[in-house]
Enzyme design. Structure first.
Site, PDB file in Angstrom:
ATOM      1  N   GLU A 313       0.835  -1.204   0.000  1.00  0.00           N
ATOM      2  CA  GLU A 313       0.000   0.000   0.000  1.00  0.00           C
ATOM      3  C   GLU A 313       0.868   1.251   0.000  1.00  0.00           C
ATOM      4  O   GLU A 313       0.554   2.245  -0.687  1.00  0.00           O
ATOM      5  CB  GLU A 313      -0.937   0.009   1.201  1.00  0.00           C
ATOM      6  CG  GLU A 313      -1.933   1.162   1.181  1.00  0.00           C
ATOM      7  CD  GLU A 313      -3.001   1.074   2.254  1.00  0.00           C
ATOM      8  OE1 GLU A 313      -3.957   1.879   2.210  1.00  0.00           O
ATOM      9  OE2 GLU A 313      -2.900   0.205   3.151  1.00  0.00           O
ATOM     10  N   HIS A 339      -9.013  -5.377  12.595  1.00  0.00           N
ATOM     11  CA  HIS A 339      -9.575  -5.459  11.246  1.00  0.00           C
ATOM     12  C   HIS A 339     -11.012  -5.969  11.335  1.00  0.00           C
ATOM     13  O   HIS A 339     -11.261  -7.141  11.602  1.00  0.00           O
ATOM     14  CB  HIS A 339      -8.722  -6.398  10.393  1.00  0.00           C
ATOM     15  CG  HIS A 339      -9.033  -6.341   8.939  1.00  0.00           C
ATOM     16  ND1 HIS A 339     -10.096  -5.624   8.425  1.00  0.00           N
ATOM     17  CD2 HIS A 339      -8.418  -6.915   7.864  1.00  0.00           C
ATOM     18  CE1 HIS A 339     -10.119  -5.755   7.118  1.00  0.00           C
ATOM     19  NE2 HIS A 339      -9.115  -6.537   6.753  1.00  0.00           N
ATOM     20  N   PHE A 398      -9.565  -9.934   0.180  1.00  0.00           N
ATOM     21  CA  PHE A 398      -9.200 -11.222  -0.396  1.00  0.00           C
ATOM     22  C   PHE A 398      -9.841 -11.392  -1.772  1.00  0.00           C
ATOM     23  O   PHE A 398     -10.977 -10.967  -2.007  1.00  0.00           O
ATOM     24  CB  PHE A 398      -9.681 -12.362   0.503  1.00  0.00           C
ATOM     25  CG  PHE A 398      -8.767 -12.668   1.673  1.00  0.00           C
ATOM     26  CD1 PHE A 398      -7.612 -11.957   1.898  1.00  0.00           C
ATOM     27  CD2 PHE A 398      -9.089 -13.695   2.543  1.00  0.00           C
ATOM     28  CE1 PHE A 398      -6.779 -12.246   2.977  1.00  0.00           C
ATOM     29  CE2 PHE A 398      -8.269 -14.006   3.621  1.00  0.00           C
ATOM     30  CZ  PHE A 398      -7.116 -13.281   3.840  1.00  0.00           C
TER      31      PHE A 398
END
Length: 412
Positions: A313, A339, A398
């Site tokens: 990122e 998360h 994912f």
């Protein structure tokens, strides 16, 4: 083409189940990560998570209604009703055929599925609930919001893994912008902290095993990071066309001006090391917003605290922003929240709205020894005041799903 604004927000999270509490704790750099005490995980490699502690479903919905909803659905319904109340929207006074619900979940009702599987093995098929399937399927959060609120327009449950919240917000923005709806509730919900989920993520070496220091376990961009920390909750926005919001004299929090989506086309779980998919999504979001990279004042990073993910990122931001990458603050809410999977984008959008509103950037906590490859300004360990008009929020999932939104201070 209609402008799209945010007029209401609702959150259920490890840092609190009211927006003001959630935001206050984010600014303070509080961690919502604790040891798991809701079930026996003594044999697990990871025994920590971001649990929602202040949520009583029976008190909120009544015992009968609560028992008909999986935990993820309870979170979604509660966050949606909170957001509608915050918006001041009188649903009985609007055209409900022009109101939409775009709310997804990555995993859906896994807790219900596991409970019913145990019951099947212990007591046989006659004891299985006839509501197992409708409680389990991932579209039920959107459906239940529609049912409870009487919303008659399009109902969509996007499933793009951990980018669901941003996918929902971006697609809802386009629905309203096209003129097909006046109002949309958008975001995501998740409640997947179970034995089997922990074991799977741990065996994939994706989650932190810093069990003795829960509050220090999620550490995006830090050289000592060892994986993400699972969390649960919901984050939902009320979005409206500007004309609709103005007609009812609504309080406007911010404007949604850009959305970009892309696919990595690379791997079912791994991120391309160069962050190519993230770069394309960010670039597309800015293009739709009609902005140049140097106009962005803050980036809310996906930043899960995995080795490859945080690094890729960072590379994507550098590629798109060039030298400005070193000037724009980058913050990582997951350092405090963990998360929240499919709920992450919605909750982080709320945090970004509050940042733009108050001129405060929440910190990236636990950033003690920066990874040399992660060398941007991550607002380490303490909140920072800043003048901000434009913010970008990243969410990746994912399967290679990337979704990025651009939010702006509302200007008449």
């Amino acid at each position: 083409m209609e402008r799209v604004v945010i007029t209401g927000m609702g959150v259920i999270s490890p840092l609190g189940s009211e927006v003001d509490v959630f935001w206050s704790r984010l600014k303070e750099g509080k961690s919502g990560i604790t040891e798991i005490d809701t079930f026996d995980c003594s044999k697990q490699k990871t025994r920590i998570a971001g649990l929602v502690r202040d949520f009583d479903a029976e008190a909120r919905f009544g015992r009968k209604e609560a028992r008909r909803m999986d935990r993820f659905c309870q979170f979604a319904a509660a966050a949606a009703e909170q957001a509608v109340a915050d918006s001041g929207l009188r649903l009985e006074q609007i055209d409900r055929e022009r109101a939409a619900v775009y709310v997804g979940s990555g995993i859906g009702g896994i807790q219900t599925l596991l409970e019913q599987d145990r019951l099947l093995r212990e007591r046989g098929p006659d004891r299985i609930s006839p509501t197992l399937v409708p409680m389990m399927i991932a579209n039920m959060a959107a459906a239940m919001i529609s049912i409870r609120l009487g919303i008659l327009g399009p109902t969509l449950a996007p499933v793009t893994a951990c980018s669901i919240g941003n996918t929902a917000i971006g697609e809802a923005m386009r629905l309203i912008r096209s003129g097909a709806a006046d109002v949309a509730l958008a975001g995501g919900a998740e409640a997947a902290i179970t034995d089997i989920s922990l074991a799977s993520f741990a065996n994939a070496t994706a989650v932190s095993t810093r069990n003795d220091e829960p509050s220090r376990a999620s550490r995006p961009f830090d050289a000592g990071r060892d994986g993400f920390v699972m969390a649960e909750g919901a984050g939902i926005l009320v979005m409206e066309s500007l004309s609709h919001a103005l007609r009812r004299n609504a309080r406007i929090y911010a404007e949604v001006t850009g959305y970009g989506a892309s696919s990595d086309a690379y791997h079912i779980v791994a991120t391309p090391p160069e962050g190519t998919g993230a770069y394309r999504a960010m670039k597309a979001a800015l293009k739709e917003a009609g902005l140049q990279p140097e106009q962005v004042d803050v980036i809310s990073a996906h930043a899960t605290s995995t080795e490859v993910g945080d690094r890729s990122e960072t590379l994507a931001i550098k590629r798109l922003f060039g030298e400005h990458a070193y000037q724009v603050p980058v913050t990582a809410n997951k350092s405090m929240l963990g998360h929240m999977l499919g709920a992450a984008g919605g909750a982080e959008a709320i945090a970004l709205v509050k940042s733009l509103q108050e001129g405060i950037i929440p910190p990236t906590i636990n950033l003690e020894q920066p990874d040399p490859d992660c060398d941007l300004d991550y607002v380490p360990n303490a909140a920072r005041p800043a003048e901000m008009k434009i913010g970008m929020s990243n969410s990746f999932g994912f399967g290679g799903h990337n979704a990025v939104i651009v939010l702006q201070k509302y200007m008449e």
